[in-house]
Design an enzyme around this catalytic site. Structure first.
Site, PDB file in Angstrom:
ATOM      1  CD  GLU A   1      46.433  43.459  19.878  1.00 15.65           C
ATOM      2  OE1 GLU A   1      46.856  42.677  20.743  1.00 15.65           O
ATOM      3  OE2 GLU A   1      45.803  44.496  20.164  1.00 15.65           O
TER       4      GLU A   1
ATOM      5  CG  ASP B   1      48.631  50.151  27.631  1.00 14.40           C
ATOM      6  OD1 ASP B   1      49.101  50.152  26.489  1.00 14.40           O
ATOM      7  OD2 ASP B   1      47.609  49.510  27.938  1.00 14.40           O
TER       8      ASP B   1
ATOM      9  CD  GLU C   1      37.375  47.714  28.789  1.00 15.55           C
ATOM     10  OE1 GLU C   1      37.637  46.849  29.630  1.00 15.55           O
ATOM     11  OE2 GLU C   1      38.087  47.913  27.794  1.00 15.55           O
TER      12      GLU C   1
ATOM     13  CD  GLU D   1      44.751  45.314  31.710  1.00 16.70           C
ATOM     14  OE1 GLU D   1      43.609  44.940  32.071  1.00 16.70           O
ATOM     15  OE2 GLU D   1      45.166  45.164  30.548  1.00 16.70           O
TER      16      GLU D   1
HETATM   17  C1  DMJ Z   1      46.980  42.893  26.789  1.00 15.16           C
HETATM   18  O1  DMJ Z   1      46.857  42.312  25.529  1.00 15.16           O
HETATM   19  C2  DMJ Z   1      48.322  43.574  26.915  1.00 15.16           C
HETATM   20  O2  DMJ Z   1      48.619  43.674  28.256  1.00 15.16           O
HETATM   21  C3  DMJ Z   1      48.359  44.928  26.276  1.00 15.16           C
HETATM   22  O3  DMJ Z   1      49.562  45.597  26.495  1.00 15.16           O
HETATM   23  C4  DMJ Z   1      47.216  45.803  26.725  1.00 15.16           C
HETATM   24  N1  DMJ Z   1      46.215  45.082  27.437  1.00 15.16           N
HETATM   25  C5  DMJ Z   1      45.812  43.815  26.983  1.00 15.16           C
HETATM   26  C6  DMJ Z   1      44.802  43.147  27.876  1.00 15.16           C
HETATM   27  O4  DMJ Z   1      43.936  44.007  28.490  1.00 15.16           O
END
Ligand code: DMJ
Length: 498
Positions: free
Chosen positions: A41, A191, A322, A346
């Site tokens: 983060e 992801d 979600e 997203e």
């Molecule tokens: C974001 O903080 C970023 O895109 C992360 O890679 C995964 N998804 C969250 C938000 O949903």
């Protein structure tokens, strides 16, 4: 604050940007040195946020803050791991300021956690593998290869474990460098690793005459690009989509849902349509489509998009859930699963990318409807909130939380959806996983400002000089006092003779 900076620039909110900037510049690192920070983060929100704002404004102070933060990562979670894979959490301390006390605390902390728990021995694929875009950008702009090399080492290491469909294990023991299972995923915890397989080549590779990416000059970038294509052709098509006809018997709708574990839709997966569309527009992929749009990469992107869009449209709030089970999905019944809406970006990210690539105004209409729903159900007096149930007419309870990605991503993509195409154009910028725009093809970058003017607080030499002078004076005085008490024979003699 770091995460929001570039949205303020893009929105033209100059005063708000200046206030946010001055708060950001007051801090050395957006981390408390005494508490372990979640590195993933921290990296994507703070370093990404600083670089996004730097990329738009050219303000070198932001670049040096980002460099300091990246150096803090190299000296803690990277260095304290015996393999090339960084730890998930670590204590961060300023790389040049502070010195010994921080270092001592950090080493004690690291010793303690390894002696008493093994929970810090593990990290997700996204946690170890999402440094690539920001670290390459730092290397390009600063002309220092160390960041790029660290990111490349990680990629080379985990890519050795790729399976035949391109998936890489989703969880790792960073102490031994081994995956904890062979299971791979494209969603939560993995992801952004897959996202950067395309986005780093987009940022750093050259374009050929037809405008497609050409990465032959760099073997790591070429391998990333290859792995991206393998995943789209292999894992994505075989395991990570579910057709409407499979989802419910007698369903005729031509929808395709992005899924995990055969059947689970997760909101996080809705970044895939935008990513795959971006790949289709930039890679010269000879796929098996033979002119059949539904089998092309762009066709796949649009199909997956239709699944996400359907889930938004068929909920009474107009917002997507979600996580739900897709099997047995029936328009008349509520699906089972997690019905929350967490202000996630997203789906609007994919809406934005598809609009920019196709110019089809239907995407603007879809985005506007999402915006209206957010205004109607999530707006509060002081900000915005998540909802407990998108299938409840009123959205259920308000969750009372506004994650920083809401401003960094959700609002930014919605704003850009209604801006001219050449405003933060996809030809000039690539968006990080947290939607921070980094300039593509940066070469021989020249800083807009005198970098020395904005160099962050340097190692406090003056302070150390004062301490050294003070300490040596104290030692000298102490020895003088000692000599006064037990005088040397010569002094003694001198005293006697006087
Ligand atoms: C974001 O903080 C970023 O895109 C992360 O890679 C995964 N998804 C969250 C938000 O949903």
């Amino acid at each position: 604050m770091h995460d929001s900076l570039d949205t303020l620039v893009i929105a033209g909110l100059h005063e708000e940007y200046q206030s946010a900037l001055s708060l950001v510049l007051q801090q050395d690192l957006q981390a408390t040195a005494l508490q372990p920070t979640k590195i993933f983060e921290y990296h994507l929100r703070c370093i990404g946020g600083l670089l996004g704002a730097f990329s738009l404004t050219g303000d070198a102070r932001l670049l040096f803050r980002a460099k300091d933060a990246a150096d803090a990562l190299l000296q803690s979670p990277f260095q304290s791991s015996p393999t090339v894979l960084p730890r998930m959490y670590d204590v961060l301390f300023p790389p040049r300021k502070g010195g010994f006390p921080y270092k001592l605390y950090s080493r004690l902390y690291q010793w303690g956690r390894d002696a008493f728990t093994n929970e810090h021995h593990f990290n997700s694929l996204a946690g170890v593998g999402s440094f690539a875009l920001e670290f390459h950008y730092l290397s390009q702009v600063l002309g220092q290869t160390v960041y790029r090399e660290k990111a490349n080492e990680i990629f080379e290491f985990v890519a050795k474990h790729q399976q035949h469909d391109g998936l890489v294990p989703g969880f790792w023991n960073v102490m031994t460098g081994t995956p904890t299972s062979t299971r791979g995923s494209l969603g939560s915890g993995s992801d952004s690793f897959y996202e950067y397989l395309l986005k780093l080549p987009l940022m750093a590779c050259d374009k050929d005459r037809s405008g497609h990416l050409s990465c032959e000059k760099d073997s790591t970038l070429q391998s990333m690009r290859n792995l991206y294509e393998k995943v789209v052709r292999g894992a994505l098509r075989s395991k990570h989509i579910m057709r409407g006809s499979e989802a419910s018997e007698g369903a005729h709708h031509p929808l395709v849902y992005p899924v995990e574990n055969g059947n689970r839709f997760h909101h996080l997966l809705c970044f895939l349509p935008g990513l795959v569309a971006l790949g289709a527009a930039n890679l010269d992929v000879q796929d098996e489509a033979n002119g059949d749009e539904s089998r092309s990469a762009m066709g796949l992107a649009k199909e997956m998009f239709s699944g996400c869009q359907y889930l938004y449209e068929q909920s009474p709030t107009g917002l997507g859930p979600e996580e739900i089970g897709i099997k047995g999905l029936d328009a008349g019944r509520q699906p089972s699963g997690d019905h929350r809406y967490l202000l996630r970006p997203e789906h609007v990210e994919s809406i934005f990318v598809l609009y920019r690539l196709t110019g089809d105004e239907k995407y603007q209409e879809m985005g506007w409807r999402v915006f209206e729903s957010i205004e109607r159900y999530c707006r509060t007096e002081k900000g915005y909130t998540g909802l407990s149930d998108v299938y409840d007419g009123g959205g259920g309870k308000r969750i009372d939380d506004m994650p920083s990605y809401f401003i960094a991503e959700t609002l930014k993509y919605l704003l850009l959806l209604f801006a001219p195409n050449d405003y933060i154009s996809l030809d000039e910028f690539v968006f990080t996983t947290e939607a921070h725009p980094l300039r593509r093809q940066v070469r021989n970058y020249v800083l807009h400002t005198d970098s020395s003017e904005y160099a962050p607080a340097a190692f406090p030499w003056l302070l150390w000089l004062v301490i050294i002078i003070f300490a040596s004076t104290a030692v000298t005085l102490a020895s003088l006092v000692r000599h006064g008490i037990r005088c040397s024979p010569k002094t003694h003699e001198r005293r006697k003779s006087s």
